[in-house]
Design a protein around this motif. Structure first.
Motif, PDB file in Angstrom:
ATOM      1  N   HIS A 159       0.800  13.796  -7.447  1.00 42.86           N
ATOM      2  CA  HIS A 159       2.233  14.057  -7.508  1.00 42.86           C
ATOM      3  C   HIS A 159       2.948  13.233  -8.576  1.00 42.86           C
ATOM      4  N   ASP A 160       2.280  12.201  -9.124  1.00 45.10           N
ATOM      5  CA  ASP A 160       2.959  11.300 -10.041  1.00 45.10           C
ATOM      6  C   ASP A 160       3.474  11.994 -11.290  1.00 45.10           C
ATOM      7  N   PHE A 161       2.697  12.972 -11.819  1.00 50.97           N
ATOM      8  CA  PHE A 161       3.075  13.619 -13.069  1.00 50.97           C
ATOM      9  C   PHE A 161       3.319  15.117 -12.883  1.00 50.97           C
ATOM     10  N   ALA A 162       3.615  15.502 -11.643  1.00 54.82           N
ATOM     11  CA  ALA A 162       3.771  16.931 -11.364  1.00 54.82           C
ATOM     12  C   ALA A 162       4.935  17.547 -12.124  1.00 54.82           C
ATOM     13  N   ASP A 211       0.811  -1.219   0.000  1.00 55.89           N
ATOM     14  CA  ASP A 211       0.000   0.000   0.000  1.00 55.89           C
ATOM     15  C   ASP A 211       0.844   1.269   0.000  1.00 55.89           C
ATOM     16  N   SER A 212       2.158   1.108  -0.148  1.00 61.18           N
ATOM     17  CA  SER A 212       3.029   2.285  -0.140  1.00 61.18           C
ATOM     18  C   SER A 212       4.372   1.909  -0.738  1.00 61.18           C
ATOM     19  N   ALA A 213       5.156   2.919  -1.048  1.00 67.03           N
ATOM     20  CA  ALA A 213       6.510   2.678  -1.546  1.00 67.03           C
ATOM     21  C   ALA A 213       7.351   1.970  -0.488  1.00 67.03           C
ATOM     22  N   ALA A 214       7.087   2.261   0.776  1.00 71.52           N
ATOM     23  CA  ALA A 214       7.819   1.593   1.853  1.00 71.52           C
ATOM     24  C   ALA A 214       7.536   0.091   1.848  1.00 71.52           C
ATOM     25  N   ASP A 215       6.283  -0.285   1.571  1.00 74.02           N
ATOM     26  CA  ASP A 215       5.946  -1.707   1.481  1.00 74.02           C
ATOM     27  C   ASP A 215       6.704  -2.358   0.329  1.00 74.02           C
ATOM     28  N   VAL A 216       6.818  -1.653  -0.776  1.00 74.30           N
ATOM     29  CA  VAL A 216       7.549  -2.181  -1.930  1.00 74.30           C
ATOM     30  C   VAL A 216       9.014  -2.392  -1.574  1.00 74.30           C
ATOM     31  N   LEU A 232      -0.678   4.650 -18.091  1.00 66.09           N
ATOM     32  CA  LEU A 232      -0.076   5.640 -17.205  1.00 66.09           C
ATOM     33  C   LEU A 232       1.282   5.162 -16.687  1.00 66.09           C
ATOM     34  N   GLY A 233       1.358   3.880 -16.394  1.00 65.60           N
ATOM     35  CA  GLY A 233       2.629   3.355 -15.934  1.00 65.60           C
ATOM     36  C   GLY A 233       3.715   3.479 -16.986  1.00 65.60           C
ATOM     37  N   LEU A 234       3.370   3.181 -18.232  1.00 64.14           N
ATOM     38  CA  LEU A 234       4.347   3.332 -19.312  1.00 64.14           C
ATOM     39  C   LEU A 234       4.753   4.782 -19.482  1.00 64.14           C
ATOM     40  N   LEU A 235       3.778   5.665 -19.429  1.00 70.27           N
ATOM     41  CA  LEU A 235       4.092   7.090 -19.553  1.00 70.27           C
ATOM     42  C   LEU A 235       5.032   7.549 -18.445  1.00 70.27           C
ATOM     43  N   TYR A 236       4.733   7.096 -17.244  1.00 68.75           N
ATOM     44  CA  TYR A 236       5.561   7.477 -16.107  1.00 68.75           C
ATOM     45  C   TYR A 236       7.002   6.998 -16.276  1.00 68.75           C
ATOM     46  N   ARG A 237       7.125   5.756 -16.703  1.00 64.79           N
ATOM     47  CA  ARG A 237       8.489   5.200 -16.845  1.00 64.79           C
ATOM     48  C   ARG A 237       9.224   5.822 -18.021  1.00 64.79           C
ATOM     49  N   PHE A 238       8.514   6.045 -19.146  1.00 63.57           N
ATOM     50  CA  PHE A 238       9.149   6.636 -20.313  1.00 63.57           C
ATOM     51  C   PHE A 238       9.590   8.075 -20.026  1.00 63.57           C
ATOM     52  N   ALA A 239       8.824   8.745 -19.177  1.00 62.54           N
ATOM     53  CA  ALA A 239       9.141  10.137 -18.864  1.00 62.54           C
ATOM     54  C   ALA A 239      10.349  10.243 -17.938  1.00 62.54           C
ATOM     55  N   GLY A 240      10.754   9.104 -17.359  1.00 63.41           N
ATOM     56  CA  GLY A 240      11.933   9.111 -16.510  1.00 63.41           C
ATOM     57  C   GLY A 240      11.664   9.468 -15.080  1.00 63.41           C
ATOM     58  N   THR A 283      -2.959  -1.264  -2.883  1.00 68.35           N
ATOM     59  CA  THR A 283      -3.125  -0.107  -3.759  1.00 68.35           C
ATOM     60  C   THR A 283      -1.842   0.703  -3.771  1.00 68.35           C
ATOM     61  N   LEU A 284      -1.330   0.972  -4.953  1.00 64.05           N
ATOM     62  CA  LEU A 284      -0.092   1.721  -5.101  1.00 64.05           C
ATOM     63  C   LEU A 284      -0.286   2.924  -6.016  1.00 64.05           C
ATOM     64  N   THR A 285       0.473   3.958  -5.743  1.00 62.78           N
ATOM     65  CA  THR A 285       0.550   5.064  -6.690  1.00 62.78           C
ATOM     66  C   THR A 285       1.432   4.639  -7.857  1.00 62.78           C
ATOM     67  N   LEU A 286       1.419   5.426  -8.925  1.00 60.07           N
ATOM     68  CA  LEU A 286       2.268   5.110 -10.068  1.00 60.07           C
ATOM     69  C   LEU A 286       3.741   5.128  -9.681  1.00 60.07           C
ATOM     70  N   THR A 287       4.116   6.041  -8.802  1.00 60.87           N
ATOM     71  CA  THR A 287       5.507   6.098  -8.351  1.00 60.87           C
ATOM     72  C   THR A 287       5.903   4.807  -7.659  1.00 60.87           C
ATOM     73  N   ALA A 288       5.044   4.325  -6.763  1.00 62.40           N
ATOM     74  CA  ALA A 288       5.335   3.088  -6.047  1.00 62.40           C
ATOM     75  C   ALA A 288       5.284   1.883  -6.985  1.00 62.40           C
ATOM     76  N   LYS A 289       4.350   1.916  -7.965  1.00 59.23           N
ATOM     77  CA  LYS A 289       4.268   0.817  -8.922  1.00 59.23           C
ATOM     78  C   LYS A 289       5.527   0.753  -9.787  1.00 59.23           C
TER      79      LYS A 289
END
Length: 376
Positions: free
Chosen positions: A330-333, A261-266, A365-373, A291-297
């Motif tokens: 915050h994922d695409f800020a 449920d968080s980046a810490a869990d990951v 969205l995950g692909l976009l996030y990763r491609f965007a760096g 449930t994860l945010t795109l950043t955590a995913k």
């Protein structure tokens, strides 16, 4: 009188669930497990080894596999008794009748082709219940035991069979089910001292004096306690029987369930995976929820990618989990999108929150996030 009981070697397994790099290691590990069985038998001063069915994965194997098995068995300093099972029955195509087996078989390796008491060494008999087809229409162990008289004085008699027992078999209508009550009657009446069985791949005691030794090397996930043999000690004078479980396998198949449920869990999951030993001999099946945010995913994807570089197998497919990915503000800020791109992004974010197409939107969205760096 001590002997080593084993079963379900299934040598020649194709292991399609492993990639081309891991598969040869897995095949070699099964051969090495056979070698360790001989070493265990020698260390415990066992008089013989009995293998209760499914020595080979199939009757149709390359002769090189048979040759490799014999190379290991030649090092055994005691007789080895093989009982054909459902994977390698004594049918018209039996591997035991192939030139690769029949012409090269070491003299101390014996295949039981009937149920006559076989004197494996002075003072010990093995009564086998070999399979002659993949679908027998009767309890083969009961048939093997039916003509038995009480064992001669000071002679250890072992029943060696293969198949599911009546107390465990989920298929109550199977004609081949081994009836436990009948088998116990055989033991209680002195017609045999102990029964060892194959088919169940984990070490398990069915009842007093009846055991499944299990496979010496894991074959599939969800097997309970594989990778062992049993050193069985029988005193025919008193009827006392003891069995010691000895580990011989080196591979592990693990199912890992985690809620994230968080980046810490990951990060904790990543630490747990990295702490596991023998990664090149370990296959993982990940079952993730939460449930994860795109950043955590994105962090999770990196953890899985790193694990795949190290482990024999990592099975993880998001569509087969209960893990939801929900983008936050915050994922695409940092992307600073505008116009049509910003509208498309907002539309994807809305679709990703639920309903039809949510999974596709999350993937996009995950692909976009990763491609965007942003996930680096």
């Amino acid at each position: 009188m001590k002997f080593v009981a084993s079963a379900d070697w299934q040598l020649g397994m194709t292991a399609h669930f492993l990639d081309d790099q891991a598969r040869p290691r897995f095949h070699q590990a099964r051969l090495e497990a056979v070698r360790r069985i001989g070493q265990v038998a020698e260390q415990h001063e066992a008089s013989f080894v009995v293998v209760c069915g499914d020595v080979f994965e199939t009757n149709q194997l390359d002769r090189a596999i048979v040759a490799q098995v014999f190379e290991e068995l030649r090092a055994f300093t005691m007789p080895v008794v093989l009982v054909p099972g459902n994977h390698d029955p004594l049918d018209a195509a039996s591997i035991y009748d192939s030139p690769a087996f029949a012409d090269k078989r070491p003299g101390h390796v014996h295949v039981l082709r009937d149920s006559d008491p076989f004197e494996v060494v002075p003072g010990a008999q093995v009564v086998g219940a070999p399979w002659f087809s993949k679908r027998p229409e009767e309890d083969l162990v009961a048939r093997a035991c039916a003509p038995l008289e009480p064992a001669p004085p000071q002679v250890v008699r072992v029943i060696a069979g293969h198949g599911a027992v009546s107390t465990l078999n989920p298929d109550r209508e199977s004609l081949a089910t081994i009836d436990v009550s009948s088998l116990r009657d055989v033991l209680d009446s002195g017609r045999a001292h102990v029964a060892v069985l194959g088919d169940r791949h984990g070490t398990y005691q069915v009842c007093p004096r009846v055991w499944y030794p299990g496979t010496p090397e894991v074959t599939a996930r969800r097997e309970v306690d594989p990778g062992n043999v049993l050193v069985v000690d029988v005193d025919p004078a008193t009827g006392t029987t003891a069995a010691e479980k000895v580990r011989v396998g080196n591979w592990s198949f693990l199912e890992i369930e985690e809620r994230l449920d968080s980046a810490a869990d990951v990060d904790l999951l990543g630490q747990r995976l990295m702490a596991l030993p023998d990664k090149d001999r370990t296959a993982l099946w990940l079952s993730l929820s939460g449930t994860l945010t795109l950043t955590a995913k994105a962090r999770l994807d990196a953890v899985v990618d790193e694990a795949r570089d190290l482990f024999a197998r990592v099975d993880y497919w998001q569509r087969h989990t209960d893990l939801a990915v929900v983008p936050d503000g915050h994922d695409f800020a940092d992307l600073r999108l505008g116009g049509f791109a910003e509208a498309a992004l907002d539309d994807l974010r809305q679709q990703a929150t639920g309903g039809e197409g949510a999974q596709t939107a999350q993937d996009a969205l995950g692909l976009l996030y990763r491609f965007a760096g942003a996930g680096r």
